[in-house]
Every structure is written in structure tokens, then in C-alpha cells.
Write a protein that holds these residues in place. Structure first.
Motif, PDB file in Angstrom:
ATOM      1  N   ALA A  59     -38.199   4.158  24.089  1.00 42.96           N
ATOM      2  CA  ALA A  59     -36.866   3.547  24.176  1.00 42.96           C
ATOM      3  C   ALA A  59     -36.367   3.694  25.602  1.00 42.96           C
ATOM      4  CB  ALA A  59     -35.896   4.226  23.208  1.00 42.96           C
ATOM      5  N   ILE A  60     -35.858   2.601  26.177  1.00 37.70           N
ATOM      6  CA  ILE A  60     -35.428   2.620  27.570  1.00 37.70           C
ATOM      7  C   ILE A  60     -34.206   1.726  27.721  1.00 37.70           C
ATOM      8  CG2 ILE A  60     -36.829   0.668  28.374  1.00 37.70           C
ATOM      9  CD1 ILE A  60     -37.579   2.451  30.826  1.00 37.70           C
ATOM     10  N   PHE A 152     -44.368  10.775  35.002  1.00 40.62           N
ATOM     11  CA  PHE A 152     -43.443  11.918  34.961  1.00 40.62           C
ATOM     12  C   PHE A 152     -42.340  11.658  33.953  1.00 40.62           C
ATOM     13  CE2 PHE A 152     -41.294   9.258  38.102  1.00 40.62           C
ATOM     14  CZ  PHE A 152     -39.937   9.500  37.917  1.00 40.62           C
ATOM     15  N   LEU A 153     -41.838  12.748  33.366  1.00 36.26           N
ATOM     16  CA  LEU A 153     -40.748  12.679  32.409  1.00 36.26           C
ATOM     17  C   LEU A 153     -39.474  12.316  33.163  1.00 36.26           C
ATOM     18  CD1 LEU A 153     -42.946  14.466  30.972  1.00 36.26           C
ATOM     19  CD2 LEU A 153     -41.065  15.561  29.767  1.00 36.26           C
ATOM     20  N   THR A 154     -38.779  11.281  32.711  1.00 34.63           N
ATOM     21  CA  THR A 154     -37.606  10.804  33.436  1.00 34.63           C
ATOM     22  C   THR A 154     -36.277  11.198  32.794  1.00 34.63           C
ATOM     23  OG1 THR A 154     -37.831   8.687  32.270  1.00 34.63           O
ATOM     24  CG2 THR A 154     -38.794   8.831  34.465  1.00 34.63           C
ATOM     25  N   LEU A 155     -36.281  11.591  31.518  1.00 37.09           N
ATOM     26  CA  LEU A 155     -35.047  12.020  30.862  1.00 37.09           C
ATOM     27  C   LEU A 155     -35.214  13.387  30.191  1.00 37.09           C
ATOM     28  CD1 LEU A 155     -33.587   8.792  29.165  1.00 37.09           C
ATOM     29  CD2 LEU A 155     -32.718   9.988  31.188  1.00 37.09           C
ATOM     30  N   VAL A 211     -37.796  22.197  27.046  1.00 30.45           N
ATOM     31  CA  VAL A 211     -37.462  20.850  27.528  1.00 30.45           C
ATOM     32  C   VAL A 211     -37.313  19.934  26.327  1.00 30.45           C
ATOM     33  CG1 VAL A 211     -38.186  18.904  28.947  1.00 30.45           C
ATOM     34  CG2 VAL A 211     -38.763  21.244  29.656  1.00 30.45           C
ATOM     35  N   ALA A 212     -36.112  19.420  26.118  1.00 32.14           N
ATOM     36  CA  ALA A 212     -35.845  18.517  24.997  1.00 32.14           C
ATOM     37  C   ALA A 212     -35.847  17.077  25.480  1.00 32.14           C
ATOM     38  CB  ALA A 212     -34.510  18.857  24.352  1.00 32.14           C
ATOM     39  N   LEU A 213     -36.250  16.185  24.598  1.00 29.16           N
ATOM     40  CA  LEU A 213     -36.207  14.752  24.854  1.00 29.16           C
ATOM     41  C   LEU A 213     -35.491  14.090  23.692  1.00 29.16           C
ATOM     42  CD1 LEU A 213     -39.925  14.362  25.944  1.00 29.16           C
ATOM     43  CD2 LEU A 213     -37.963  14.110  27.458  1.00 29.16           C
ATOM     44  N   PRO A 313     -37.747   8.840  24.741  1.00 28.80           N
ATOM     45  CA  PRO A 313     -36.714   8.201  25.563  1.00 28.80           C
ATOM     46  C   PRO A 313     -37.093   8.242  27.039  1.00 28.80           C
ATOM     47  CG  PRO A 313     -36.045  10.431  25.035  1.00 28.80           C
ATOM     48  CD  PRO A 313     -37.409  10.233  24.394  1.00 28.80           C
ATOM     49  N   ALA A 314     -36.761   7.177  27.760  1.00 28.49           N
ATOM     50  CA  ALA A 314     -37.130   7.108  29.172  1.00 28.49           C
ATOM     51  C   ALA A 314     -36.085   6.321  29.947  1.00 28.49           C
ATOM     52  CB  ALA A 314     -38.506   6.452  29.338  1.00 28.49           C
TER      53      ALA A 314
END
Length: 595
Positions: A59-60, A152-155, A211-213, A313-314
Motif C-alpha cells: 500500500a502506497i 530499504f524500508l520507507t515507513l 520496528v513496526a510497519l 506500507p510504503a
């Protein structure tokens, strides 16, 4: 409020603000190109249901417009955040004992949800993977730009605890995936997470990290907010206050840290401060340029938990406008009332998207005495992350602070270059590639308020736009707005921009001009792109001069790339651009995506 990410996405879908992409799409560059087009068009959020080679959808665009960001934060308009905080700041008992306390009761509902709630069971722990079972390659982590070092993780919502005080911090930091069970942690010099790591180092301990997403989008926003250090108050409290219901927290399965129960994923693990740092980057960043390779700590993942049917999520960052601009604006609105407590003369402020947060701040003030604009600017530079501000433009209270370029034009009507411009030094964002030194550089204050007699009074000036501009072989493109002249050139030798400026300022076309902006040849001459390029590429102390025009002084900003002969000895970064093959691929598949 929204209980979790899925609830938010369903609400967006009901509003017609979510588009499902059901065909297979790659997490390497393709999703970025699609999402970038959408955010720049003000289009809907996107849910990519089938990501090639990955186990979860993406989801973005969750905060892709100002209106959507307000919806995510539970308000009709972002200005309501200021109103909510203003009401909270009125919660102060006066004299009168019980009667004064009773007077507070009608306002206590404002604090509903402020304190997090501990729960024993969490949807995010429906699936628990430990040790060798952890495999980050299953997640559709995006590779955003062609020269990025990898995905890389963005959120990410990065949770740490101060090893000395026990205070919690929730922050958002870039996390490059290094292998199946580890990432880099982009803890910059001034970040709280890095402070926690340094304390752990002194105590000879490893630092636990979770680290939560995902979760309620309010929690994702809270991780980005520049919350001042307040004892016993974390971003979890801020999120609960904003949503009017507590954030539910569960204990991690391998770490003694609270994790959001309604998140989609949680990565648990540790950072060993005695372990050598790893190379991280390069990456296309929110500045619109690539940040260079640097050394950062390695995060070891001991457990990966997620809910069944989890959604990843991103976001993407790059040349504005991007959705981070709307998160920045939310923070503006949220922290305006506290700013007024310190600087009561401030009417409003705004960080235009072209300034990518720290490069440009407009502030409007109720002026009552000479020099007050400088007092306000000094005060703002002393407040938290506002210390990174590079250019501050002050105007009177009756001047709107947005859109940014319109405010700048109004400021120039009352700002005589040289007299009403001031250069300072101070801390600079570590991602600023143009600063004189790492995290240290120049600042520019422009006093665009009406001048009092003690300040020299108003100087008559008529801003002009000339239809005929001088022909110079080095001026590749030119454009003027009232009082502003933009020029692009192909930089080939040191001092070239200054020499060109001197020549052009001696022509009739400099009449009625107070600001001359010089940029590299690949810059489009729109106000937004020109200011974005120039503000990124200047250290004001080195790259701003007041020069003579035919009708008076002109402030000249050299926003071209800097050469070693000009005293710049670091690598000048490349501007972010998408691979032409990816652009062609997305163009050819656009109807297939259903967009």
C-alpha cells in the motif's frame, strides 16, 4: 481514528481514494514510477495486490494529498490540528482550589486516549518467525531509484528505550535491507535513536530495537513528528491524543519493548554498539538528490511477526511534490500553538515543499518594534529541528505564508538586499550536500516586513518583468517574475556563475530586480523547480552575494553545482532520475494497471 491499516484502506476505497492494482508489478523501480506519477497528479492511494516474487501486497500513497493526510489524521482540514492543540494548551488550573479544578473537567476529554493501553494479545503476532525462519526478502521492500544501493524500508516505526532513563522513542529512519536477517539503521547525528545507542555503548550493552510497519496512520505520522523532549511523553502519547483513543501496545516476543498491537509487521532485534558499522547507501532522498555512502549501525532481526494477510506500507521520497510534504505541513499546524507560546508575535509559518523541509521557512509576525523579524528568526533557529533551517523569510502578519513563491515576492517588496538580509552559521541537516562542512553551514535571513524609521524605512521600489532579456552565450534559459530573475547555465569552470551574474546585472533587464537565481542547465524554469534546485545547492555564506544592478542592490544566489576550485571538496551528488526503460515500461502498461 482507524483501528489499523486495513480499516484505513477500506475507508479510502469508500471515498474513491484507493485504486487496487491486480496485475503483477515489480517492487524494483516499477512501483516507484507508478506512485511518483500518482502523487504528482494528486491521484489516489494504491494497493498493489500482486508483487513479483514477494509474499505480501504493497500500500502506497497513504498521505498523498493534503486532504487525504487530514483524513488520515482524523480532521476535516489540517488547520484543525492547531485548534486542537490550542485547546489543550488552555488546560491550566488557576487559583481557587477545587473550583478551579472543576473548571478543567469540560476539557479533560481532550486527553482521552493520551496514555497507551497494554494488551496481552496482538494481531501483529498472529504469525511469529524467529531466528533462521526470519527472511526479509519475503517482504516487498521497494528499491526506489536506479542508483539506490538496494531496497530499504520507507515507513518504519523504530522503537527504542533510553538505556539510562527508560524513556521510549518512536522515530522514522531509513533501513537498508542488507540480507535475510539484518538491515542498516540510518541514525543520523542528531537523532534520538543514535543518542540511545551511544548511551548503550557507554554502558557496555546491546540496544534492543523493535520496528513496526502499519497500524493507524496517525501512529505513522507521529513517528515523523518533531516532538520535543518531554519526560514521560513519547510519540505513542501524541498518537493517542490525536486519535482520541489509546494506542494498544503488546510486549515484543524477543525484546522487552512495547510494539503496536494493530501493526501489520514488527521486526524485533538489537544493535551491538561494539560491532563495526556497515556501509549504507547511496540512496535517493527527500532532497531530490542521492545521498552518498556512509557508515551506520547494523540492526540484527531476531524475530519477524505479522498478522495473517498483512499489507506492507510504503512511501517514496524524491523531488517534490511528494507525500512527505503533507506530513511536514501536518507538523507545522500541530506545532504552531507551542511555537506561539515561545514567540507570541508569530502569526503563522510554512515550510514550502520546494524547500524539502529545512531549506526554506516563511514566517509571518505581528511586528511592533525594530529588529523584531530577526528576533523571531533567532528564536525559531533555537527550537528543536528548526535549527536546521537554511533560509528564513519574514513577512508581516497580513501576508499569507503559502504558497511559498507568492510570499517570497511579497517579502522582496520590503527587503533591500544588503540592508535587510543577514548571514549566520549553524547546524545543518546531515543530508544537505552543499553545506560548507558536514552538518554545519551558512544560513540566510530575509526581513521582508515593512520597515520602521529606525530600520531605515521603506525604500521605493517597483518590481518589473522584462519581455526582452539580454542574449549571453552562457545564459541557456532565462525567465523573470516580478522582482525575480531566473537563469540556467552549464557550469564548466569556477566563478562562472558570478561572472555571468555581473554581466547580466549591468543590462537594463536588471531594473526592478531584487533577487537573481542561478541554476544548473538541467533545471526547469518554473518557480517550484528553480527554488528547489537553488535552495538545495547553496550554502548561503558561500553562495549568496549582494551585487549591484542598474537600479540598486540585488541578492544573487548561486545554485549551480560547486567545483573543488570553489572550495568544495566532497562529492557533488547526482539528481534523482528514473531509468528511461522503467518509464517506458510503465507508460506501456498504464492501461493494464487500470489507471
Amino acid at each position: 481514528m482507524f483501528r489499523n491499516l486495513e480499516a484505513y484502506l477500506l475507508a479510502l476505497e469508500r471515498r474513491g481514494e484507493l485504486k487496487r492494482i491486480r496485475v503483477p508489478v515489480s517492487s524494483e523501480l516499477e512501483i516507484t514510477e507508478i506512485a511518483d506519477r500518482m502523487v504528482k497528479r494528486g491521484g489516489p492511494a494504491l494497493l498493489f495486490e500482486r508483487v513479483v516474487g514477494k509474499d505480501f501486497p504493497v500500500a502506497i500513497g497513504l498521505f498523498g494529498t493534503r486532504e487525504r493526510t487530514a483524513f488520515a489524521l482524523g480532521v476535516g482540514d489540517l488547520d484543525e490540528l492547531s485548534e486542537k492543540v490550542s485547546r489543550l494548551l488552555e488546560l491550566k488550573p488557576g487559583r481557587g482550589g477545587i473550583s478551579a479544578l472543576m473548571g478543567l473537567l469540560p476539557k479533560l476529554p481532550l486527553l482521552k486516549g493520551f496514555f497507551p493501553k497494554r494488551v496481552g494479545r496482538a494481531p501483529v503476532q498472529e504469525v511469529v518467525l524467529k531466528g533462521e525462519a526470519v527472511d526479509l526478502s519475503r517482504l516487498p521492500v521497494l528499491k526506489c531509484w536506479p542508483q539506490d544501493a538496494g531496497p530499504f524500508l520507507t515507513l518504519p516505526l523504530v522503537i527504542t528505550r533510553d538505556p539510562e532513563t527508560g524513556e521510549l522513542n518512536l522515530g522514522m529512519y531509513r533501513m537498508q535491507v542488507l540480507d535475510r536477517r539484518s538491515t542498516a539503521m540510518h541514525w543520523q547525528l542528531h537523532k534520538v535513536g543514535r543518542q540511545h545507542l551511544e548511551k548503550a555503548r557507554k554502558l557496555g550493552k546491546k540496544l534492543e530495537v523493535a520496528v513496526a510497519l502499519g497500524g493507524d496512520p496517525i501512529l505513522t505520522y507521529a513517528a515523523t513528528a518533531p516532538l520535543p523532549p518531554l519526560p514521560g511523553v513519547s510519540e505513542f502519547h501524541l498518537a493517542g491524543f490525536l486519535r482520541g483513543a489509546p494506542i494498544e501496545l503488546a510486549r515484543g516476543v524477543t525484546v522487552d519493548l512495547p510494539v503496536p498491537a494493530e501493526a501489520e509487521f514488527v521486526l524485533e532485534g538489537y544493535i551491538d554498539p561494539e560491532e563495526p558499522p556497515v556501509e549504507e547507501g547511496p540512496f535517493g532522498d527527500h532532497t531530490g538528490f542521492y545521498t552518498p555512502v556512509d557508515l551506520y549501525p547494523r540492526f540484527h532481526v531476531t524475530a519477524l511477526t505479522h498478522r495473517k494477510g498483512a499489507i506492507y506500507p510504503a512511501t517514496i521520497v524524491g523531488m517534490p511534490p511528494m507525500e512527505d510534504a503533507y506530513l511536514i505541513e501536518a507538523s507545522e499546524r500541530l506545532f504552531l500553538p507551542p511555537l506561539r507560546l515561545v514567540l507570541p508575535e508569530v502569526a503563522d509559518y510554512h515550510m514550502p515543499p520546494e524547500g524539502v523541509a529545512h531549506n526554506w521557512v516563511n514566517v509571518a509576525l505581528k511586528k511592533g518594534y525594530p529588529g523584531q523579524a530577526y528576533k523571531v528568526a533567532y528564536g525559531m533557529l533555537g527550537l528543536g529541528q528548526m535549527m536546521f533551517a537554511k533560509v528564513i523569510v519574514a513577512v508581516d502578519a497580513d501576508v499569507p505564508v503559502r504558497p511559498g513563491f507568492a510570499t517570497l515576492l511579497k517579502a522582496l517588496e520590503h527587503a533591500l538586499p544588503g540592508r535587510d538580509t543577514l548571514f549566520l552559521r549553524g547546524p545543518i541537516d546531515v543530508l544537505d550536500h552543499s553545506a560548507r562542512a558536514f552538518a554545519f553551514g551558512g544560513k540566510l535571513l530575509i526581513d521582508g516586513t515593512r520597515k520602521l524609521p529606525e530600520e531605515g524605512g521603506e525604500v521605493p521600489w517597483a518590481p518589473r518583468v522584462h519581455t526582452e532579456l539580454p542574449q549571453d552565450p552562457e545564459a541557456l534559459a532565462q525567465r523573470q517574475w516580478p522582482g525575480v530573475w531566473g537563469i540556467t547555465l552549464r557550469k564548466e569552470r569556477p566563478g562562472q556563475a558570478w561572472a555571468l551574474a555581473e554581466r547580466l546585472l549591468q543590462t537594463p533587464a536588471s531594473a526592478g530586480i531584487r533577487l537573481l537565481l542561478l541554476a544548473d542547465h538541467d533545471t526547469a524554469l518554473t518557480p517550484e523547480e528553480l527554488l528547489w534546485a537553488v535552495l538545495n545547492n547553496i550554502d548561503p555564506e558561500r553562495d549568496a552575494r549582494v551585487m549591484a544592478g542598474v537600479e540598486g542592490p540585488v541578492l544573487v544566489l548561486d545554485g549551480t553545482r560547486k567545483l573543488p576550485e570553489e572550495g568544495f571538496h566532497r562529492v557533488w551528488p547526482e539528481r534523482i532520475r528514473m531509468d528511461e526503460r522503467i518509464k517506458a515500461l510503465v507508460e506501456s502498461r498504464w492501461e493494464e494497471y487500470g489507471l
